[in-house]
Design a protein around this motif. Structure first.
Motif, short mmCIF file in Angstrom:
data_model
loop_
_atom_site.label_atom_id
_atom_site.label_comp_id
_atom_site.label_asym_id
_atom_site.label_seq_id
_atom_site.Cartn_x
_atom_site.Cartn_y
_atom_site.Cartn_z
N PRO A 53 -6.17 -0.67 -0.96
CA PRO A 53 -5.07 -0.73 0.02
C PRO A 53 -5.51 -1.49 1.27
CG PRO A 53 -5.34 1.50 -0.84
CD PRO A 53 -6.52 0.71 -1.31
N PRO A 54 -4.73 -2.43 1.76
CA PRO A 54 -5.10 -3.17 2.97
C PRO A 54 -4.98 -2.31 4.21
CG PRO A 54 -2.89 -3.78 2.27
CD PRO A 54 -3.43 -2.88 1.21
N ALA A 55 -5.59 -2.76 5.29
CA ALA A 55 -5.53 -2.03 6.56
C ALA A 55 -4.20 -2.34 7.25
CB ALA A 55 -6.71 -2.41 7.46
N GLY A 56 -3.18 -1.61 6.90
CA GLY A 56 -1.87 -1.82 7.49
C GLY A 56 -0.97 -0.63 7.26
N VAL A 57 0.12 -0.57 7.99
CA VAL A 57 1.11 0.50 7.84
C VAL A 57 2.50 -0.12 7.96
CG1 VAL A 57 -0.34 2.37 8.71
CG2 VAL A 57 1.06 1.05 10.32
N ARG A 58 3.47 0.55 7.36
CA ARG A 58 4.86 0.13 7.53
C ARG A 58 5.53 1.00 8.58
NH1 ARG A 58 9.32 1.43 3.10
NH2 ARG A 58 9.33 3.33 4.36
N LEU A 59 6.28 0.34 9.47
CA LEU A 59 7.05 1.05 10.49
C LEU A 59 8.53 0.92 10.16
CD1 LEU A 59 5.36 -0.45 13.70
CD2 LEU A 59 4.56 1.46 12.30
#
Length: 468
Positions: free
Chosen positions: A428-434
């Motif tokens: 999993p990449p270092a990111g989040v969904r907002l």
């Protein structure tokens, strides 16, 4: 009235001095009044509109403050009776041990301001029952929708598809039903579906339920990389490609016309059926042509009202390339859900026919533009350029993994979606969904994003982990 509610003047003075979020300042003012005895246990507060007028603020801020005060155990509220100071609220037990959670996970459009969705529904339901037979509306409906409903669906989708026949369109209760019917009609358990490496969680759930194998294609800033897709097709010979070419979930990547033509050429060369999921195109004033418009014979197209009007309408459209495929998918729809609710079919068709759906869409589009403006003001250049999508993808600093960031943000009262929820292959990449549409109003969104920025800038101590 003034003498009885003198504490409101104290609240106004206190919140005028507070530099934090206004609704939290009101909550603290309520707590102080209870501790001082200015508000007694069991005492009824004035109506929220009166509180808002006395404090010189808007009703939504007061409503949010009262809701937060209830979470903290200060107040009780009952519809029809009013809001009261909670028994034992003054003994200190109201103090929170954890921050209240602001939910940035639910990917849905904001409620339109004008016209009011509630007013629209109330007025149109009454009109429908005045002009249509109740028995027909409340009985079993024809699978896929009536001829008139399908014609109006084709009209609604014309900005992406151009002119399509009503017979090409099926109406089903939601995009997940549409995808389930399509995939179960095209594939057997164990067969492969190609998709983006980061893909819609509903497709991951569907694959797990039916036993399909998902193969993730590498992505760049524009989306699925054609060379990677070509290599994957040559290696695995898949039958189906699932994609979201416009405002992809979760990255918001949108394919250029050249990228669309390249993917279609690869699909033709390898004899791959494309399933195009298009929830968001109508949020753009000038949406790009759908793959199903560029190659109608190759593409099964799915669009939903959940992301552009409201999830509560439970309406999605499947646009099919021919009579044989239509019969197969129709059988799949019938096996899964039989048909949509007649009252919802009638409501949606009436909105499209009268122009109310388009009016509501414009209001939601304008609201999302305002929300993206707030996002830019607070988050600066941390985010890639995107259209007015209800979601955005936030890449994290090198010191944060997605899982640790989400866990730490939760402690600060923010609920986010980690990248693992979307990941098909690789780490999993270092990111989040907002999700920008879940905040009830612009003020609450601003407060949420300010909080998020402070969490983003925080550097955890070495070895931070939420796992014990």
């Amino acid at each position: 009235m003034m003498a009885e509610n003198a504490y409101l003047d104290e609240w106004k003075t206190a919140i005028g001095k507070d530099t934090g979020a206004l609704y939290l300042a009101i909550v603290e003012a309520v707590a102080r009044s209870i501790r001082k005895g200015a508000l007694q246990e069991g005492e009824k507060l004035p109506p929220q509109r009166i509180i808002a007028a006395r404090l010189g603020t808007n009703l939504s801020t007061v409503t949010r403050a009262m809701a937060e005060a209830q979470k903290r155990g200060l107040l009780d509220a009952t519809i029809g009776r009013g809001t009261f100071v909670r028994i034992n609220a003054g003994d200190g037990s109201w103090r929170q041990t954890e921050a209240s959670v602001i939910d940035l996970t639910m990917n849905s459009p904001p409620l339109p301001r004008e016209p009011s969705l509630q007013t629209m529904i109330q007025g149109e339901i009454a009109a429908i029952f005045r002009h249509q037979d109740a028995q027909s509306l409340m009985s079993y409906r024809v699978t896929g929708g009536t001829q008139q409903d399908r014609q109006l669906g084709a009209q609604w989708l014309a900005p992406m598809l151009g002119r399509r026949r009503a017979s090409d369109v099926l109406i089903v209760p939601g995009a997940q039903v549409a995808l389930s019917a399509i995939m179960s009609s095209l594939l057997r358990p164990g067969e492969a579906v190609i998709t983006d490496r980061l893909t819609y969680p509903g497709m991951r759930s569907l694959a797990a339920q039916f036993g399909y194998v998902l193969l993730g294609v590498e992505q760049d800033s524009e989306g699925m990389i054609p060379e990677a897709l070509d290599a994957l097709c040559a290696r695995h010979r898949p039958r189906v490609l699932y994609c979201t070419p416009t405002l992809q979930n979760p990255t918001t990547a949108t394919w250029s016309l050249a990228r669309r033509e390249a993917v279609l050429a690869i699909a033709r060369r390898h004899q791959v059926q494309i399933v195009e999921d298009d929830p968001y195109s109508l949020l753009l004033k000038a949406p790009p042509p759908a793959l199903a418009m560029l190659d109608p014979a190759r593409v099964i197209y799915v669009a939903t009202l959940s992301k552009v009007l409201s999830p509560g309408l439970r309406t999605a459209y499947i646009v099919l390339p021919g009579a044989d495929v239509t019969r197969r998918i129709m059988s799949g729809v019938r096996a899964i859900c039989q048909a949509k609710a007649g009252i919802l079919d009638a409501l949606v068709s009436r909105w499209i026919e009268t122009g109310l759906a388009q009016q509501c869409l414009r209001s939601i589009r304008d609201e999302l533009v305002q929300r993206h403006n707030i996002l830019r003001q607070i988050m600066g250049e941390r985010l890639p350029e995107s259209g007015p999508s209800p979601h955005v993808w936030l890449s994290l600093p090198e010191w944060w993994s997605s899982a640790d960031f989400v866990a730490f943000a939760r402690r600060q009262g923010l609920a986010l979606v980690p990248s693992s929820v979307f990941t098909v292959s690789g780490d999993p990449p270092a990111g989040v969904r907002l999700a920008l549409g879940s905040a009830p109003d612009l003020e609450q969104l601003r407060d949420s994003l300010v909080n998020l920025r402070s969490v983003l800038e925080y550097r955890p101590a070495a070895g931070f982990s939420d796992i014990v």
